[in-house]
Design a protein around this motif. Structure first.
Motif, short mmCIF file in Angstrom:
data_model
loop_
_atom_site.label_atom_id
_atom_site.label_comp_id
_atom_site.label_asym_id
_atom_site.label_seq_id
_atom_site.Cartn_x
_atom_site.Cartn_y
_atom_site.Cartn_z
N CYS A 194 -1.45 0.20 -4.25
CA CYS A 194 -1.31 -0.20 -5.69
C CYS A 194 -1.35 1.17 -6.31
N LEU A 195 -0.42 1.46 -7.59
CA LEU A 195 -0.67 2.57 -8.48
C LEU A 195 -1.83 2.18 -9.44
N VAL A 196 -2.90 2.94 -9.45
CA VAL A 196 -3.91 2.91 -10.36
C VAL A 196 -3.91 3.93 -11.54
N ASN A 197 -3.59 3.52 -12.70
CA ASN A 197 -3.15 4.39 -13.67
C ASN A 197 -2.40 5.40 -13.29
N GLY A 198 -1.16 5.00 -12.33
CA GLY A 198 -0.26 5.94 -11.71
C GLY A 198 -0.50 6.71 -10.54
N GLU A 199 -1.54 6.52 -10.08
CA GLU A 199 -2.05 7.20 -8.70
C GLU A 199 -2.12 6.16 -7.43
N ALA A 200 -1.40 6.52 -6.55
CA ALA A 200 -1.43 5.41 -5.43
C ALA A 200 -2.69 5.40 -4.43
N ILE A 201 -3.28 4.38 -4.43
CA ILE A 201 -4.72 3.84 -3.87
C ILE A 201 -4.40 2.74 -2.70
N PRO A 202 -4.85 3.01 -1.45
CA PRO A 202 -4.91 1.84 -0.65
C PRO A 202 -5.69 0.50 -1.26
N VAL A 203 -4.97 -0.67 -0.93
CA VAL A 203 -5.77 -1.75 -1.17
C VAL A 203 -6.32 -2.44 0.26
N VAL A 204 -7.56 -2.51 0.45
CA VAL A 204 -8.28 -2.65 1.85
C VAL A 204 -9.31 -3.74 1.29
N GLU A 205 -9.68 -4.26 2.79
CA GLU A 205 -10.67 -5.45 2.71
C GLU A 205 -12.02 -4.88 2.69
N THR A 206 -12.20 -3.77 3.34
CA THR A 206 -13.69 -3.30 3.44
C THR A 206 -13.48 -1.61 3.19
N PHE A 207 -14.77 -1.29 2.65
CA PHE A 207 -15.01 0.28 2.33
C PHE A 207 -14.66 1.23 3.61
N GLU A 208 -14.94 0.66 4.78
CA GLU A 208 -14.78 1.36 5.86
C GLU A 208 -13.32 1.71 6.43
N ALA A 209 -12.37 0.86 5.73
CA ALA A 209 -10.97 0.92 5.89
C ALA A 209 -10.36 2.38 5.39
N VAL A 210 -11.29 3.16 4.78
CA VAL A 210 -10.66 4.38 4.45
C VAL A 210 -11.80 5.53 4.63
N ASP A 211 -11.32 6.65 4.66
CA ASP A 211 -12.21 7.81 5.06
C ASP A 211 -13.43 7.74 4.04
N ARG A 212 -14.74 8.20 4.42
CA ARG A 212 -15.83 8.50 3.32
C ARG A 212 -15.26 9.44 2.33
N GLY A 213 -15.59 9.23 1.08
CA GLY A 213 -14.98 9.96 -0.17
C GLY A 213 -13.64 9.41 -0.54
N SER A 214 -13.05 8.65 0.03
CA SER A 214 -11.58 8.23 -0.49
C SER A 214 -11.74 7.10 -1.36
N ALA A 215 -10.89 7.11 -2.39
CA ALA A 215 -10.86 5.57 -3.15
C ALA A 215 -10.16 4.73 -2.65
N LEU A 216 -10.49 3.46 -3.00
CA LEU A 216 -9.89 2.44 -2.70
C LEU A 216 -9.91 1.02 -3.60
N VAL A 217 -9.02 0.26 -3.45
CA VAL A 217 -8.89 -1.01 -4.33
C VAL A 217 -9.26 -2.11 -3.49
N VAL A 225 -10.92 -7.64 -8.66
CA VAL A 225 -10.53 -6.09 -8.25
C VAL A 225 -11.60 -5.45 -8.74
N GLU A 226 -11.93 -4.48 -7.61
CA GLU A 226 -13.00 -3.43 -7.93
C GLU A 226 -12.24 -2.04 -7.48
N LEU A 227 -12.43 -1.09 -8.21
CA LEU A 227 -11.89 0.22 -8.09
C LEU A 227 -13.18 1.28 -7.42
N ASP A 228 -13.08 1.56 -6.24
CA ASP A 228 -14.31 2.15 -5.39
C ASP A 228 -13.90 3.60 -4.95
N VAL A 229 -15.06 3.87 -4.23
CA VAL A 229 -15.02 5.08 -3.35
C VAL A 229 -15.91 4.85 -2.29
N ASN A 230 -15.43 4.89 -0.79
CA ASN A 230 -16.19 4.71 0.08
C ASN A 230 -17.55 5.95 0.35
#
Lengths: 256, 256, 256
Positions: A194-217, A225-230
């Motif tokens: 999804c776009l969060v305030n215009g920026e594309a961010i992956p929607v995932v089920e777990t933090f570890e689904a993205v690299d450390r330091g990367s944003a996720l929804v 819905v949470e906006l997080d960073v692994n």
């Protein structure tokens, strides 16, 4: 059982416990003492989140920016539960979630003497102990409580969802920097990005689904819905705080 | 008795307590909820440190970077104790220290529904309550647990000691900035001074044995060598963090 | 009932609880584990504040910069209460407030082995458990305690009040940055404004009586004058910390 929540930080909650234990040998369970400071709406979110897990209990919850003003000290009865705290709406979403039916409200008579700045100890803790000792079913018989017709309501805001565009709001930021929105998880089910305030961010089920330091929804355990960073802080990454509005634009899984 | 430990910070632990108290009136004891975040090895160090002090109990301990992946939820039986948490090694050093003999492992069946992000509430808390209610001796009879042959092992690393030269590692940094190594206190017994990464630092029994603001090497109450500063932070003074290697060169007392 | 207080931060208090629970099934109540670090006087202020609210109990309180030196481990008996901790004065103001009459003191025999750095676990926690199990009235019969004639006294300093000029001191700063003085609230009763180190600040009953971000003087729930900021930190606003002296000059209400 009496649960205890506040924004008092350290030591002050212990004074409340001492006062309660003068009156009852009830089990005491701490919910948190770092609820969003002087923020009844943030407190309302967390109280609803935690208190719905409990068996019937008296819940003492004090986030009270109006202490010492004419805001009323109240007890809300919600089914087999009772909640004691300030009449500023912070107890209401939890009460509504705990009650099968109506919520009954009672004003607490302020004892004399009572400090102007610590009603947690001088007003709410004794009230919680009395309700525990008398029992929620006998709440009408407690001399220091008077039934009242109305109380300050508080409803956590709903998001505005139109098609793939959602206008929501950050309700609270937790201690890890996860920015929790008012958008129900169902709104992003099956979405991969999804776009969060215009920026594309992956929607995932777990933090570890993205690299450390990367944003996720993701959808938190509270169902929102949470906006997080692994291994990082979502609030800093997105430059947002409680009360800020947020716009999500959903993309289908196959557009990912 | 059920002890509870996690890296969840605030509020989330209260939800676990509510779930447990729906099932049992066991005594609940908090160990800590600021265990090293998403660090099974750091959690393993602190769990072993704290849990060995307890009488027989069920220990719920959730430091779980793999939540929502296919890592298994497990219960380890260690003598009269049981430990519930993720199968990532974090429970193992404590289990080994609590057990007189073998450790038996059981996989927890994940209930449906369960959130993808909060197995502490949805998987581990109920499992801890069941084990407490059935009793550790009857753990085989719990329907939701299945005996398993193996589990993820974790051994806290041993230092490399050759003569007066020790190559060790920082295992954890506590809240005061004390940098705790994997070097047993016996390795520096009778030593008055050592080189820490080449710099001469006094080896003392108490913080007050050096001036405020000065660095020291001592043996902590956990039995391991710590790098500290009296009224200051050892981690900042030495520029080290958990996982860093450290080299000590021992000097005899009379060389001090 | 055993209350537990310390400056140990996280995890270490859990080890004390395990040791206690090996000996007794007493109710445990945490007071705080972030008491002013290695500051017996700041600890004394908070212990007196919290412990006076409790029914008869054994109070374990460990703020112990001298651990491992020859400072004595002691138990003070104060009426139906007992306090276990280091002989550095930190227990004394609370003991005096809890006692109707004399305070009796006992030295704790240090067990062998005991760590040099964690008497909270190895000396004070067992002593608190023994006193709880034997009962405060039977304290003389505990083998590991020996009556002693004297103990380190500590009196929180009195302010110097002459007319409208008060020379006081900051005793502690709480977690919100509220700077708590040794000036009793009665000294500013009926006053609408005062000079704090020469600057005019309103004297009010509640934080909300001034704008957010504005400084205020009020009487806290502990009964002492505080220097605060509504939704901010008083310590930073006034550039003060625990131990600093402070000068208030009172103006009458009608001069406001």
């Amino acid at each position: 059982m009496i649960t205890i929540a506040s924004d008092f930080g350290s030591v002050y909650p212990a004074a409340m416990k001492g006062v309660i234990l003068q009156e009852t040998d009830a089990r005491l369970v701490d919910i948190a003492h770092d609820l969003p400071r002087q923020d009844p709406r943030g407190a309302a979110f967390w109280l609803r989140f935690a208190l719905v897990e409990f068996p019937p209990a008296v819940h003492l919850a004090v986030v009270d920016p109006g202490v010492g003003t004419d805001r009323r000290p109240i007890v809300l009865r919600a089914g087999e539960h009772a909640l004691a705290g300030p009449d500023n709406g912070s107890l209401v979403p939890a009460a509504r979630a705990l009650s099968e039916g109506a919520i009954d409200a009672y004003e607490i008579e302020i004892p004399d003497p009572a400090s102007a700045t610590f009603h947690g100890r001088d007003v709410f803790a004794p009230a919680a102990a009395w309700v525990h000792e008398q029992g929620v079913d006998a709440i009408e018989s407690i001399d220091q409580l008077s039934a009242i017709e109305s109380y300050v309501d508080l409803t956590l805001p709903d998001p505005d969802i139109s098609g793939t565009r959602i206008e929501g709001e950050i309700l609270v930021v937790d201690g890890f920097g996860n920015a929790i929105t008012n958008i129900p998880g169902s709104a992003i089910e099956g979405i991969g990005r999804c776009l969060v305030n215009g920026e594309a961010i992956p929607v995932v089920e777990t933090f570890e689904a993205v690299d450390r330091g990367s944003a996720l929804v993701t959808v938190g355990s509270h169902g929102y819905v949470e906006l997080d960073v692994n291994h990082g802080r979502g609030d800093e990454r997105f430059g947002i705080e409680a009360g800020d509005s947020i716009e999500l634009t959903l993309a289908e899984e196959n557009e990912r």
